[in-house]
Design an enzyme around this catalytic site. Structure first.
Site, PDB file in Angstrom:
ATOM      1  N   LYS A  97       0.841  -1.196   0.000  1.00 20.18           N
ATOM      2  CA  LYS A  97       0.000   0.000   0.000  1.00 20.18           C
ATOM      3  C   LYS A  97       0.888   1.262   0.000  1.00 20.18           C
ATOM      4  CE  LYS A  97      -3.720  -2.563   2.308  1.00 20.18           C
ATOM      5  NZ  LYS A  97      -4.592  -2.679   3.515  1.00 20.18           N
TER       6      LYS A  97
ATOM      7  N   TYR B  22     -12.249  -2.939  -3.342  1.00 20.21           N
ATOM      8  CA  TYR B  22     -12.789  -3.013  -1.967  1.00 20.21           C
ATOM      9  C   TYR B  22     -14.311  -2.948  -1.929  1.00 20.21           C
ATOM     10  CZ  TYR B  22      -8.178  -2.707   0.292  1.00 20.21           C
ATOM     11  OH  TYR B  22      -6.902  -2.970   0.752  1.00 20.21           O
TER      12      TYR B  22
ATOM     13  N   ASN C 186      -1.724  -0.219   7.248  1.00 21.73           N
ATOM     14  CA  ASN C 186      -1.186  -1.565   7.527  1.00 21.73           C
ATOM     15  C   ASN C 186      -0.348  -2.161   6.390  1.00 21.73           C
ATOM     16  OD1 ASN C 186      -3.366  -2.147   5.929  1.00 21.73           O
ATOM     17  ND2 ASN C 186      -4.405  -3.459   7.405  1.00 21.73           N
TER      18      ASN C 186
ATOM     19  N   HIS D 242      -1.625  -5.651   1.419  1.00 26.03           N
ATOM     20  CA  HIS D 242      -2.878  -6.384   1.214  1.00 26.03           C
ATOM     21  C   HIS D 242      -2.571  -7.780   0.696  1.00 26.03           C
ATOM     22  CE1 HIS D 242      -6.691  -7.659  -0.575  1.00 26.03           C
ATOM     23  NE2 HIS D 242      -5.980  -7.971  -1.643  1.00 26.03           N
TER      24      HIS D 242
ATOM     25  N   GLU E 263      -8.752 -10.650  -8.182  1.00 25.12           N
ATOM     26  CA  GLU E 263      -7.953  -9.445  -7.972  1.00 25.12           C
ATOM     27  C   GLU E 263      -6.787  -9.358  -8.959  1.00 25.12           C
ATOM     28  OE1 GLU E 263      -7.089  -9.570  -3.757  1.00 25.12           O
ATOM     29  OE2 GLU E 263      -9.207  -9.349  -3.247  1.00 25.12           O
TER      30      GLU E 263
HETATM   31  P1  RTP Z   1      -6.562  -6.371   3.172  1.00 23.36           P
HETATM   32  O1  RTP Z   1      -7.833  -6.653   2.377  1.00 23.36           O
HETATM   33  O2  RTP Z   1      -6.008  -4.997   2.924  1.00 23.36           O
HETATM   34  O3  RTP Z   1      -5.546  -7.460   3.049  1.00 23.36           O
HETATM   35  O4  RTP Z   1      -6.962  -6.344   4.680  1.00 23.36           O
HETATM   36  P2  RTP Z   1      -7.744  -7.387   5.557  1.00 23.36           P
HETATM   37  O5  RTP Z   1      -8.374  -8.466   4.724  1.00 23.36           O
HETATM   38  O6  RTP Z   1      -6.784  -7.783   6.625  1.00 23.36           O
HETATM   39  O7  RTP Z   1      -8.874  -6.455   6.171  1.00 23.36           O
HETATM   40  P3  RTP Z   1     -10.316  -6.024   5.624  1.00 23.36           P
HETATM   41  O8  RTP Z   1     -11.264  -6.192   6.759  1.00 23.36           O
HETATM   42  O9  RTP Z   1     -10.636  -6.654   4.303  1.00 23.36           O
HETATM   43  O10 RTP Z   1     -10.105  -4.453   5.431  1.00 23.36           O
HETATM   44  C1  RTP Z   1      -9.434  -3.971   4.299  1.00 23.36           C
HETATM   45  C2  RTP Z   1      -8.561  -2.817   4.687  1.00 23.36           C
HETATM   46  O11 RTP Z   1      -9.354  -1.715   5.110  1.00 23.36           O
HETATM   47  C3  RTP Z   1      -8.657  -0.974   6.093  1.00 23.36           C
HETATM   48  N1  RTP Z   1      -9.476  -0.906   7.305  1.00 23.36           N
HETATM   49  N2  RTP Z   1      -9.612   0.200   7.996  1.00 23.36           N
HETATM   50  N3  RTP Z   1     -11.564   0.449  11.039  1.00 23.36           N
HETATM   51  C4  RTP Z   1     -10.799   0.887  10.051  1.00 23.36           C
HETATM   52  O12 RTP Z   1     -10.432   2.051   9.963  1.00 23.36           O
HETATM   53  C5  RTP Z   1     -10.410  -0.088   9.042  1.00 23.36           C
HETATM   54  N4  RTP Z   1     -10.752  -1.366   8.997  1.00 23.36           N
HETATM   55  C6  RTP Z   1     -10.158  -1.881   7.893  1.00 23.36           C
HETATM   56  C7  RTP Z   1      -7.344  -1.663   6.348  1.00 23.36           C
HETATM   57  O13 RTP Z   1      -6.339  -1.057   5.531  1.00 23.36           O
HETATM   58  C8  RTP Z   1      -7.625  -3.082   5.878  1.00 23.36           C
HETATM   59  O14 RTP Z   1      -6.447  -3.750   5.529  1.00 23.36           O
END
Ligand code: RTP
Length: 155
Positions: free
Chosen positions: A16, A56, A119, A122, A133
């Protein structure tokens, strides 16, 4: 394709904008390379808003969605396609928990990040999303199917 009767999978990994800004590109690529997965696609890319929204789309209704789209489009990302047996789940383990404060030391987020909204990386959450994707982020001709020259000690 099967190796040792296990399916070879593909996953989409993306560094990212914070990972690029902080100079973590080499470190992050290195972790997947050293693990033994095969890189089949790689580019530095400024993501348009529409593509971030499509990527997303499952999170569209979340309150943090606009912030997430701003974050992902705030600077260049590094798009990667990786291939290997069990690569989808293994990459998620290498990456660590979504909230970096809950991510185990030794994982990318556990070692290199503190905030959920920053973070650094991804990884696709299923083989189906891996394919979806990769098709979304790469054009035909941008992916390379290649065979390591040496004995494949790691498959
Ligand atoms: P990613 O898709 O980026 O690998 O992340 P992930 O599966 O671990 O998490 P996901 O729940 O799919 O969320 C995607 C990305 O959104 C951002 N996020 N911000 N509460 C918040 O502010 C929040 N929650 C999620 C994070 O960048 C997360 O990786």
């Amino acid at each position: 394709r099967l190796v040792a009767s296990m399916e070879v999978e593909e996953t989409y990994i993306m560094i990212k904008p914070d990972g690029v800004q902080r100079g973590l590109v080499g470190e992050i690529i290195s972790r997947f390379e050293k693990k033994g997965f095969k890189l089949t696609g790689l580019k530095l890319f400024q993501c348009p808003t529409e593509l971030a929204q499509e990527h997303y789309k499952d999170l569209q209704s979340k309150p943090f969605f606009p912030k997430l789209i701003n974050y992902i489009t705030s600077g260049p990302v590094v798009c990667m396609a990786w291939e290997g047996v069990g690569v989808v789940a293994s990459a998620r383990k290498l990456i660590g928990a979504t909230n970096p404060l809950n991510a185990e030391p030794g994982t990318i987020r556990g070692d290199l990040a503190v905030q959920t909204g920053r973070n650094v990386v991804h990884g696709s959450d299923s083989p189906e999303n891996g394919k979806r994707e990769i098709a979304l982020w790469f054009k035909e001709g941008e992916l390379c199917d290649w065979t390591p020259v040496q004995e494949p000690w790691v498959k």
